[in-house]
Scaffold this active site. Sequence first.
Site, PDB file in Angstrom:
ATOM      1  CB  THR A  78     -22.504  31.940  11.352  1.00  0.00           C
ATOM      2  OG1 THR A  78     -22.574  30.536  11.567  1.00  0.00           O
ATOM      3  CG2 THR A  78     -21.187  32.430  11.939  1.00  0.00           C
TER       4      THR A  78
ATOM      5  CE1 TYR B  61     -18.707  31.365   7.948  1.00  0.00           C
ATOM      6  CE2 TYR B  61     -19.795  29.970   9.563  1.00  0.00           C
ATOM      7  CZ  TYR B  61     -19.862  30.904   8.559  1.00  0.00           C
ATOM      8  OH  TYR B  61     -21.074  31.388   8.162  1.00  0.00           O
TER       9      TYR B  61
HETATM   10  N1  UFG Z   1     -22.369  16.150   7.311  1.00  0.00           N
HETATM   11  C1  UFG Z   1     -22.246  14.795   7.083  1.00  0.00           C
HETATM   12  N2  UFG Z   1     -21.946  14.380   5.815  1.00  0.00           N
HETATM   13  C2  UFG Z   1     -21.753  15.252   4.788  1.00  0.00           C
HETATM   14  C3  UFG Z   1     -21.900  16.643   5.032  1.00  0.00           C
HETATM   15  C4  UFG Z   1     -22.202  17.049   6.314  1.00  0.00           C
HETATM   16  O1  UFG Z   1     -22.383  13.980   7.998  1.00  0.00           O
HETATM   17  O2  UFG Z   1     -21.460  14.795   3.672  1.00  0.00           O
HETATM   18  C5  UFG Z   1     -22.718  16.608   8.669  1.00  0.00           C
HETATM   19  C6  UFG Z   1     -21.709  17.571   9.227  1.00  0.00           C
HETATM   20  O3  UFG Z   1     -20.608  16.916   9.782  1.00  0.00           O
HETATM   21  C7  UFG Z   1     -22.569  18.344  10.235  1.00  0.00           C
HETATM   22  C8  UFG Z   1     -23.973  18.355   9.589  1.00  0.00           C
HETATM   23  O4  UFG Z   1     -23.935  17.295   8.620  1.00  0.00           O
HETATM   24  O5  UFG Z   1     -22.629  17.669  11.428  1.00  0.00           O
HETATM   25  C9  UFG Z   1     -24.291  19.633   8.860  1.00  0.00           C
HETATM   26  O6  UFG Z   1     -23.195  19.970   8.019  1.00  0.00           O
HETATM   27  P1  UFG Z   1     -23.254  21.091   6.904  1.00  0.00           P
HETATM   28  O7  UFG Z   1     -21.939  21.073   6.187  1.00  0.00           O
HETATM   29  O8  UFG Z   1     -24.485  20.931   6.081  1.00  0.00           O
HETATM   30  O9  UFG Z   1     -23.425  22.437   7.728  1.00  0.00           O
HETATM   31  P2  UFG Z   1     -22.591  22.998   8.985  1.00  0.00           P
HETATM   32  O10 UFG Z   1     -23.419  22.750  10.215  1.00  0.00           O
HETATM   33  O11 UFG Z   1     -21.192  22.492   8.985  1.00  0.00           O
HETATM   34  O12 UFG Z   1     -22.486  24.535   8.661  1.00  0.00           O
HETATM   35  C10 UFG Z   1     -23.589  25.303   8.220  1.00  0.00           C
HETATM   36  C11 UFG Z   1     -23.057  26.460   7.411  1.00  0.00           C
HETATM   37  C12 UFG Z   1     -22.245  27.371   8.292  1.00  0.00           C
HETATM   38  C13 UFG Z   1     -23.049  27.757   9.527  1.00  0.00           C
HETATM   39  C14 UFG Z   1     -23.586  26.552  10.238  1.00  0.00           C
HETATM   40  C15 UFG Z   1     -24.481  27.020  11.373  1.00  0.00           C
HETATM   41  O13 UFG Z   1     -22.246  26.013   6.328  1.00  0.00           O
HETATM   42  O14 UFG Z   1     -21.908  28.497   7.543  1.00  0.00           O
HETATM   43  O15 UFG Z   1     -24.330  25.753   9.330  1.00  0.00           O
HETATM   44  O16 UFG Z   1     -25.084  25.955  12.033  1.00  0.00           O
HETATM   45  F1  UFG Z   1     -22.257  28.412  10.404  1.00  0.00           F
END
Ligand code: UFG
Length: 332
Positions: free
Chosen positions: A121, A145
């Site tokens: 990741t 993670y």
């Molecule tokens: N976000 C919001 N509102 C929501 C959900 C998410 O504002 O309801 C934001 C988060 O705070 C973040 C962005 O949108 O800033 C993306 O969030 P995601 O939950 O879609 O994805 P993440 O970036 O947290 O994580 C994903 C995968 C991980 C991986 C990562 C790598 O779940 O396994 O991308 O960039 F490591």
Amino acid sequence: MSEIKENILVTGGAGYIGSHIVRDLGEKGFLPVVYDNLSTGNKKNVLYGDFIEGDISDSTLLKDTIKKYGIKSIIHFAASIVVEESVQNPLKYYENNSVNTFKLIKTCVASGIQNFVFSSTAAVYGTPEKVPVDENAPLNPINPYGKSKLFTEMVLKDTAAALPDFNYIALRYFNVAGSDGKARIGQQYKKPTHLITLALKAALGEYPQLKIFGSDYDTPDGTAVRDYIHTDDLSTAHLLALDYLKKEKKSLVFNCGYGQGSSVREVVDTIKKVTGIDFEVVEAPRRGGDPPQLVADSQLIQKTLGWKPRYNDLEYIIETAWAWEKKLRRED
Ligand code: UFG
């Protein structure tokens, strides 16, 4: 004469990302042997191959499966993947992603597996000093993670260095999104946490609103920036990685992303455009463990494996995810 292709062990092959690779392996004539404990996966997602219900910590079942199918190559997806959950429940992440994966690697080595493709990741970079981030950037994960996955990268690196017949490719995924163009498979979690899924569910009225977690980041519009990559492009990267391992017998680490960032607000606006639905959006505090920006420099995988992104288009990514969400809704 048609070529006889090998059996490939796919842990977590009933899950969101794994099932796309299983589909492509099957379409290319491999026999995917899907090994999944169904904690988040679903048997319905397995479009090709054989299915075995099992946990990666069950070394006996794994050993028997590897022997029965004459497995030489594995693609390992089975993992816990939610950043914020890892902050709240780190032991779950270290157990599943580090301890159990370590056991899996040990079993693979003892069973003569030669090729190991690992789903790593972008979270291993933490908050990168430079964006886009390349594979040589410092590895400073800021959440359990990312740390749990980095541990496995280290185990693989040292093991491959010590054993000439064992090689691995770690693919560092950025933000995987979208689904199969025919909406046969897609993301389906009991408690979704990903931005695109939650926003689409808000558009469908399943949630009253979408929360933007943090609007005070040091980014152009104050919201977090991510590099969204379509599952089908990510799947191709796995097939190329497998091919490379078999031919070149070399271990490598690659970023998987498009080199293009979209902010949370841009994603939300694109979702409103694609769906034609104006759902409520509210600003909320930052979420634990989130870096401000994660964008891939993916030149290495393009040069080394000849990977060519086909779906670098946020609208297309969202269209496929939307088709899948609507299908889930109809089936409810
Ligand atoms: N976000 C919001 N509102 C929501 C959900 C998410 O504002 O309801 C934001 C988060 O705070 C973040 C962005 O949108 O800033 C993306 O969030 P995601 O939950 O879609 O994805 P993440 O970036 O947290 O994580 C994903 C995968 C991980 C991986 C990562 C790598 O779940 O396994 O991308 O960039 F490591």
